[in-house]
Design a protein around this motif. Structure first.
Motif, short mmCIF file in Angstrom:
data_model
loop_
_atom_site.label_atom_id
_atom_site.label_comp_id
_atom_site.label_asym_id
_atom_site.label_seq_id
_atom_site.Cartn_x
_atom_site.Cartn_y
_atom_site.Cartn_z
N ILE A 119 0.85 -1.19 0.00
CA ILE A 119 0.00 0.00 0.00
C ILE A 119 0.89 1.24 0.00
O ILE A 119 1.38 1.67 1.04
N GLU A 120 1.14 1.79 -1.20
CA GLU A 120 1.88 3.05 -1.36
C GLU A 120 3.23 3.04 -0.64
O GLU A 120 3.72 4.06 -0.20
N ASN A 121 3.80 1.87 -0.48
CA ASN A 121 5.07 1.71 0.24
C ASN A 121 5.02 2.27 1.66
O ASN A 121 6.04 2.61 2.26
N GLU A 122 3.80 2.39 2.20
CA GLU A 122 3.64 2.79 3.60
C GLU A 122 3.23 1.61 4.46
O GLU A 122 3.48 1.60 5.66
N TRP A 123 2.58 0.63 3.84
CA TRP A 123 2.16 -0.57 4.55
C TRP A 123 2.38 -1.77 3.64
O TRP A 123 2.27 -1.66 2.41
N ILE A 124 2.69 -2.90 4.25
CA ILE A 124 2.70 -4.16 3.52
C ILE A 124 1.86 -5.17 4.29
O ILE A 124 1.80 -5.14 5.52
N LEU A 125 1.17 -6.01 3.55
CA LEU A 125 0.39 -7.10 4.14
C LEU A 125 1.18 -8.38 3.93
O LEU A 125 1.50 -8.73 2.78
N ILE A 126 1.54 -9.06 5.02
CA ILE A 126 2.34 -10.27 4.87
C ILE A 126 1.58 -11.48 5.41
O ILE A 126 0.74 -11.37 6.30
N ARG A 127 1.91 -12.64 4.84
CA ARG A 127 1.25 -13.90 5.21
C ARG A 127 2.31 -14.96 5.48
O ARG A 127 3.32 -15.05 4.78
N ASP A 128 2.06 -15.75 6.52
CA ASP A 128 2.80 -17.00 6.68
C ASP A 128 1.80 -18.15 6.63
O ASP A 128 0.65 -17.96 6.20
N GLU A 129 2.20 -19.34 7.04
CA GLU A 129 1.31 -20.50 6.95
C GLU A 129 0.13 -20.41 7.90
O GLU A 129 -0.84 -21.17 7.78
N THR A 130 0.17 -19.45 8.85
CA THR A 130 -0.86 -19.41 9.89
C THR A 130 -1.79 -18.21 9.81
O THR A 130 -2.83 -18.20 10.47
N GLY A 131 -1.43 -17.17 9.05
CA GLY A 131 -2.29 -15.99 9.02
C GLY A 131 -1.65 -14.81 8.33
O GLY A 131 -0.60 -14.92 7.69
N LEU A 132 -2.30 -13.64 8.49
CA LEU A 132 -1.84 -12.40 7.86
C LEU A 132 -1.76 -11.29 8.89
O LEU A 132 -2.43 -11.33 9.92
N ILE A 133 -0.95 -10.26 8.56
CA ILE A 133 -0.92 -9.06 9.40
C ILE A 133 -0.41 -7.89 8.56
O ILE A 133 0.40 -8.06 7.64
N PHE A 134 -0.91 -6.70 8.89
CA PHE A 134 -0.53 -5.45 8.24
C PHE A 134 0.71 -4.89 8.95
O PHE A 134 0.74 -4.82 10.18
N VAL A 135 1.72 -4.48 8.19
CA VAL A 135 2.99 -4.00 8.75
C VAL A 135 3.27 -2.60 8.23
O VAL A 135 3.27 -2.37 7.01
N GLU A 136 3.52 -1.67 9.14
CA GLU A 136 3.90 -0.32 8.73
C GLU A 136 5.30 -0.33 8.14
O GLU A 136 6.25 -0.80 8.78
N SER A 137 5.44 0.18 6.92
CA SER A 137 6.75 0.20 6.26
C SER A 137 7.17 1.60 5.86
O SER A 137 8.11 1.78 5.08
N TYR A 138 6.48 2.61 6.38
CA TYR A 138 6.78 3.99 6.02
C TYR A 138 8.19 4.37 6.46
O TYR A 138 8.63 4.03 7.56
N GLY A 139 8.91 5.06 5.58
CA GLY A 139 10.23 5.57 5.93
C GLY A 139 11.38 4.68 5.50
O GLY A 139 12.55 5.05 5.66
N TYR A 140 11.08 3.51 4.93
CA TYR A 140 12.15 2.63 4.48
C TYR A 140 12.56 2.99 3.06
O TYR A 140 11.73 3.30 2.22
N ASN A 141 13.86 2.93 2.81
CA ASN A 141 14.34 3.19 1.45
C ASN A 141 14.06 2.02 0.52
O ASN A 141 14.04 2.17 -0.69
N THR A 142 13.84 0.85 1.11
CA THR A 142 13.57 -0.34 0.31
C THR A 142 12.18 -0.26 -0.32
O THR A 142 11.23 0.15 0.33
N THR A 143 12.08 -0.63 -1.59
CA THR A 143 10.79 -0.76 -2.25
C THR A 143 10.37 -2.21 -2.18
O THR A 143 11.06 -3.10 -2.70
N PHE A 144 9.26 -2.46 -1.52
CA PHE A 144 8.80 -3.83 -1.34
C PHE A 144 7.89 -4.22 -2.50
O PHE A 144 7.16 -3.40 -3.05
N SER A 145 7.92 -5.51 -2.84
CA SER A 145 7.11 -6.03 -3.94
C SER A 145 6.34 -7.25 -3.48
O SER A 145 6.79 -7.98 -2.58
N ILE A 146 5.19 -7.47 -4.11
CA ILE A 146 4.43 -8.68 -3.83
C ILE A 146 5.30 -9.89 -4.16
O ILE A 146 5.95 -9.94 -5.20
#
Length: 287
Positions: A119-146
């Motif tokens: 989400i606009e490189n401010e949030w990422i939604l991540i999943r493992d084998e058990t569930g999902l959670i929203f993670v704040e990623s604002y301020g990182y120089n890294t560009t995250f990709s699906i």
């Protein structure tokens, strides 16, 4: 002496991955200078923008050697003395996301998962084998990709003011690999009224994958809600899904699919939100 004090305080002190490491620079009138014995150990240390040292993620226990030189600030007749100490860095346990939902709010935890949405490189939604959670990623120089597999060390938030579980402050996000497969569950069709009647204090309510129906409402430039009668849901958007809604606005009733987030605050049901992932269906007008 200062050397004995250094040994007693620092030698064989145990730290963990991502933990801050404070280097004491003074002891009474003595200045302490820290140096790595092995320059290759610099790979285990991160120095942030404020000058604080942190240890990188380590899957196994490591030992780092520091040489400390003690120099008297005022008495130049006292010779400098050196000693070598060991700092031990142990790995943190990686929690499954569903176990994270049962931990203490505002404490820091380590999780691992694959990025499902950005989400606009401010949030990422991540999943493992058990569930999902929203993670704040604002301020990182890294560009995250699906499809990125990431390690996240951050503060877990779940309380009466923000009933949706999130990682609201991430001190470290490490990308482990790219291009991992992303699996999307089969959405459950629900009315917005049914969503609004869900138990938002149950942390398992959030991140269910659903399809809802209604008409788009736009306030300002990009604040979209989906409205069905007296009920509405705010839509959390990426730049791509924002473009989709721009094209769909004014086209009548539609179905949108995404991850339910719950309300932003307790007793504020009008503020329920859903992460819109780009999947939609136009509803034909009935004659």
């Amino acid at each position: 002496s200062s050397i004995n004090w250094i040994k007693n305080v620092f030698h064989q002190t145990v730290y963990h991955s991502f933990e801050e490491f404070y280097q004491e620079n003074y002891y009474e009138d003595v200045y302490l200078e820290w140096e790595l014995v092995n320059e290759s150990d610099a790979q285990y240390i991160i120095i942030d923008q404020y000058g604080y040292w942190k240890f990188t993620y380590q899957p196994e226990t490591i030992t780092i050697l520091f040489q400390i030189t003690a120099t008297h600030n005022y008495n130049t007749y006292v010779p400098s003395m050196t000693t070598v100490i060991e700092i031990i860095v142990e790995p943190l346990p990686i929690l499954p996301i569903n176990e994270l939902h049962r931990q203490i709010s505002s404490e820091f935890y380590l999780i691992k998962g694959v990025v499902q949405e950005v989400i606009e490189n401010e949030w990422i939604l991540i999943r493992d084998e058990t569930g999902l959670i929203f993670v704040e990623s604002y301020g990182y120089n890294t560009t995250f990709s699906i499809g990125d597999e990431v390690l996240v060390y951050g503060s877990y938030s779940y309380d009466s003011y923000e009933p949706t579980p999130i990682i609201d402050y991430s001190s470290e996000i490490v990308v482990l690999s790219h291009g991992n497969p992303v699996s999307t569950p089969t959405p459950v069709e629900m009315s917005i009224e049914e969503v609004r009647k869900m138990n938002y204090l149950d942390p398992t309510t959030a991140y269910q994958y659903i399809t809802i129906e209604g008409e788009l409402s736009l306030s300002g430039y990009n604040y979209y809600t989906l409205v069905d009668g007296d009920y509405k849901i705010e839509l959390v958007l990426s730049s791509e899904s924002k473009d989709i809604l721009y094209d769909l606005y004014g086209m009548g009733r539609i179905k949108l699919t995404g991850y339910i987030m719950g309300p932003n605050y307790v007793n504020s049901n009008s503020d329920w939100s859903m992460i819109f992932c780009g999947t939609y269906e136009l509803i034909p007008e009935t004659v």
